[in-house]
Design a protein around this motif. Structure first.
Motif, short mmCIF file in Angstrom:
data_model
loop_
_atom_site.label_atom_id
_atom_site.label_comp_id
_atom_site.label_asym_id
_atom_site.label_seq_id
_atom_site.Cartn_x
_atom_site.Cartn_y
_atom_site.Cartn_z
N LEU A 1 0.84 -1.09 -0.03
CA LEU A 1 -0.05 -0.02 0.08
C LEU A 1 0.96 1.54 -0.12
O LEU A 1 1.55 1.37 0.99
CB LEU A 1 -0.90 -0.01 1.12
N ALA B 1 -0.32 4.51 -1.43
CA ALA B 1 -1.02 5.46 -2.07
C ALA B 1 -1.57 6.59 -0.96
O ALA B 1 -2.54 7.36 -1.05
CB ALA B 1 -2.33 5.06 -2.76
N VAL C 1 -0.57 -0.51 -4.72
CA VAL C 1 -1.38 0.61 -4.96
C VAL C 1 -0.57 1.91 -4.56
O VAL C 1 0.10 2.15 -3.67
CB VAL C 1 -2.69 0.20 -4.05
N ARG D 1 -0.09 6.13 -5.82
CA ARG D 1 -0.82 7.42 -6.00
C ARG D 1 0.14 8.57 -6.60
O ARG D 1 0.09 8.92 -7.88
CB ARG D 1 -1.22 8.06 -4.87
N THR E 1 1.09 -2.43 -10.89
CA THR E 1 0.77 -1.20 -10.13
C THR E 1 -0.59 -1.09 -10.49
O THR E 1 -1.21 -1.19 -11.53
CB THR E 1 1.69 0.00 -10.54
N ASN F 1 -4.48 4.61 -7.34
CA ASN F 1 -5.65 4.98 -6.52
C ASN F 1 -5.73 6.57 -6.56
O ASN F 1 -4.93 7.41 -5.96
CB ASN F 1 -5.54 4.82 -5.09
N PRO G 1 -7.86 8.32 -3.10
CA PRO G 1 -7.53 7.85 -1.81
C PRO G 1 -8.40 8.78 -0.43
O PRO G 1 -8.20 8.14 0.73
CB PRO G 1 -6.16 7.82 -1.48
N SER H 1 -9.95 2.47 0.84
CA SER H 1 -9.91 2.42 -0.71
C SER H 1 -8.72 1.69 -1.42
O SER H 1 -9.09 1.01 -2.27
CB SER H 1 -10.17 3.87 -1.37
N SER H 2 -7.64 1.95 -0.86
CA SER H 2 -6.29 1.41 -1.55
C SER H 2 -6.47 -0.23 -1.26
O SER H 2 -6.18 -0.99 -1.97
CB SER H 2 -5.25 1.92 -0.94
N GLY I 1 -6.46 -2.84 -4.23
CA GLY I 1 -5.50 -4.19 -4.14
C GLY I 1 -6.24 -5.77 -4.14
O GLY I 1 -5.55 -6.29 -4.85
#
Length: 189
Positions: free
Chosen positions: A12, A14, A55, A57, A70, A73, A76, A82-83, A87
């Motif tokens: 994670l 993002a 994930v 950004r 990848t 997001n 976010p 949300s991320s 994923g």
């Protein structure tokens, strides 16, 4: 035990970095000559995961060049989960036996700790999280039966309530540090 070869790694990367201050993503901030967000990637490169997903950004880090598929997001801010949802959806496509969720701002996580998490996972309903003796936290392993539940999460607590009811594998606090502020980053240098 669930083998790394049967596990999808979900990174994670993002987050908003709100507490880090103005400027570029905290993941691009330099720690020991490398971007903060690359430390865990390099550490986990030695483990043969079934799939590697990130994930992302706004970081400048090219996770794809490190073998990660990848997922962007773009929103976010809706909620922190949300991320995770994005994923998990992608992970479900590769049909892993388990999902390992790791935060990209945890530069001191070790491959040995990840192997202990996987060793403690005991099947499709496994929930195994890290702890330093305080509250459970990522990195965490979820058996494949939990993917539909993870995909439905919403709000800002992410999978916190789920990992509380799982097994907890101890690691030293300094290994589980996650960087939220510039002061925390400077304290590691």
């Amino acid at each position: 035990m669930i083998a790394a070869e049967d596990t999808a790694l979900l990174l994670l990367a993002a987050g908003q970095s709100r507490r880090f201050g103005a400027g570029p993503s905290k993941l691009d901030a330099v720690l020991e000559g490398r971007p903060l967000g690359i430390h865990v990637v390099e550490t986990l490169a030695v483990l043969p995961f079934h799939a590697r997903l990130a994930v992302v950004r706004r970081s400048l880090i090219d996770y794809a060049s490190h073998g990660y598929a990848t997922i962007v997001n773009d929103d976010p801010v809706g909620d922190m989960a949300s991320s995770l949802r994005l994923g998990v959806r992608r992970a479900a496509e590769v049909k892993p036996q388990a999902l390992l969720v790791v935060l990209s701002d945890m530069p001191r996580v070790t491959a040995g700790h990840i192997q202990r998490l996987l060793a403690a996972a005991d099947g499709p309903s496994a929930i195994v999280a890290s702890t330093d003796g305080d509250a459970p936290r990522p990195p965490a392993v979820f058996g494949c039966a939990l993917l539909p539940l993870l995909e439905r999460l919403s709000g800002d607590s992410g999978a916190r309530d789920i990992i509380r009811r799982g097994k907890h594998v101890h690691a030293p606090a300094e290994e589980l540090v996650d960087i939220d502020t510039l002061e925390q980053l400077r304290s590691l240098a």
